[in-house]
Design a protein around this motif. Structure first.
Motif, PDB file in Angstrom:
ATOM      1  N   THR A 299     -38.943 -31.745  -3.517  1.00  0.00           N
ATOM      2  CA  THR A 299     -39.476 -30.419  -3.829  1.00  0.00           C
ATOM      3  C   THR A 299     -38.380 -29.396  -4.061  1.00  0.00           C
TER       4      THR A 299
ATOM      5  N   TYR B  17     -42.076 -16.882   2.069  1.00  0.00           N
ATOM      6  CA  TYR B  17     -41.703 -17.081   0.668  1.00  0.00           C
ATOM      7  C   TYR B  17     -42.767 -17.744  -0.190  1.00  0.00           C
ATOM      8  N   SER B  18     -43.946 -17.998   0.326  1.00  0.00           N
ATOM      9  CA  SER B  18     -44.983 -18.606  -0.505  1.00  0.00           C
ATOM     10  C   SER B  18     -45.849 -17.525  -1.125  1.00  0.00           C
ATOM     11  N   ASP B  19     -46.666 -17.934  -2.082  1.00  0.00           N
ATOM     12  CA  ASP B  19     -47.524 -16.970  -2.806  1.00  0.00           C
ATOM     13  C   ASP B  19     -48.466 -16.271  -1.890  1.00  0.00           C
TER      14      ASP B  19
ATOM     15  N   VAL C 225     -43.082 -25.264  -2.308  1.00  0.00           N
ATOM     16  CA  VAL C 225     -42.331 -24.986  -1.084  1.00  0.00           C
ATOM     17  C   VAL C 225     -43.292 -24.847   0.078  1.00  0.00           C
ATOM     18  N   ALA C 226     -44.331 -24.063  -0.124  1.00  0.00           N
ATOM     19  CA  ALA C 226     -45.284 -23.822   0.954  1.00  0.00           C
ATOM     20  C   ALA C 226     -45.981 -25.105   1.367  1.00  0.00           C
ATOM     21  N   SER C 227     -46.406 -25.926   0.404  1.00  0.00           N
ATOM     22  CA  SER C 227     -47.120 -27.149   0.773  1.00  0.00           C
ATOM     23  C   SER C 227     -46.193 -28.152   1.445  1.00  0.00           C
TER      24      SER C 227
ATOM     25  N   LYS D  24     -43.228 -21.788  -5.692  1.00  0.00           N
ATOM     26  CA  LYS D  24     -43.459 -21.307  -4.344  1.00  0.00           C
ATOM     27  C   LYS D  24     -44.566 -22.097  -3.658  1.00  0.00           C
ATOM     28  N   ARG D  25     -45.566 -22.527  -4.422  1.00  0.00           N
ATOM     29  CA  ARG D  25     -46.632 -23.318  -3.814  1.00  0.00           C
ATOM     30  C   ARG D  25     -46.108 -24.666  -3.349  1.00  0.00           C
TER      31      ARG D  25
ATOM     32  N   ALA E  92     -42.491 -20.869   4.948  1.00  0.00           N
ATOM     33  CA  ALA E  92     -43.741 -20.965   4.192  1.00  0.00           C
ATOM     34  C   ALA E  92     -44.476 -19.635   4.164  1.00  0.00           C
ATOM     35  N   ASN E  93     -44.511 -18.934   5.293  1.00  0.00           N
ATOM     36  CA  ASN E  93     -45.214 -17.642   5.331  1.00  0.00           C
ATOM     37  C   ASN E  93     -44.465 -16.555   4.572  1.00  0.00           C
TER      38      ASN E  93
END
Length: 182
Positions: free
Chosen positions: A125, A180-182, A5-7, A2-3, A177-178
């Motif tokens: 990713t 589905y991220s940690d 994906v977010a980054s 998840k990180r 990102a908001n």
């Protein structure tokens, strides 16, 4: 995961946000008026499953089952990995990126390579399987080719599309990102 994906999505959103004001200024300068705000994208309708009529089943006949040998257990093929819940958004983002890579270069902005690089990072990713990589690449190519067929020269409409696509891509990247991220 998840990180990552977010980054990756945060970097893409930063690129889209950084380029969006430039696209809006360029469009406003060419048209002599401020750019109209882009409409909020509407999510695609989700299909509803239909229920099949229930079949009436009879209990098995013991005499028939006793006469037939039991088949050997066959190995079940591995189930393909289920796509993440944000797959439709990623495919749309890939398609937008392909269109932006073409249109930004066509209109002389010269940053199509940056969109290709961000897309490559996204595939690295998110491309966990060959099928997923092909799906993302297909969406990117579809976006690129559709606008390549339509636009041979930069027009005010092409500039407006660039501004709207930058806005939509930024919204998708931030949303995923908001959400589905940690």
């Amino acid at each position: 995961m998840k990180r990552l994906v977010a980054s990756g999505l945060a970097a893409f959103a930063a690129l889209a946000v950084a380029v969006a004001p430039l696209a809006a200024l360029a469009q406003a300068g060419r048209a002599g008026r401020p750019a109209a705000p882009a409409a909020e994208p509407t999510p695609a309708p989700t299909p509803t499953p239909t229920s099949a009529p229930a079949a009436t089943a009879r209990p098995p006949d013991p005499a028939v089952n006793a006469a037939q040998p039991t088949p050997a257990a066959s190995p079940t093929p591995a189930q393909p990995e289920a796509p993440p819940p944000y797959e439709p958004q990623l495919l749309r983002l890939a398609e937008l990126t392909g269109a932006l890579a073409y249109l930004r270069d066509l209109c002389g902005d010269g940053d199509g390579a940056a969109f290709r690089a961000k897309f490559a990072d996204l595939v690295d990713t998110e491309g966990t399987t060959d099928a997923r990589k092909e799906s993302l690449a297909g969406a990117f190519n579809r976006g690129f080719r559709d606008y390549e067929l339509t636009y041979r020269a930069c027009t005010p409409t092409a500039r407006e599309i660039v501004a709207r696509f930058l806005d939509e891509a930024s919204h998708i990247a931030k949303d995923v990102a908001n959400r589905y991220s940690d």
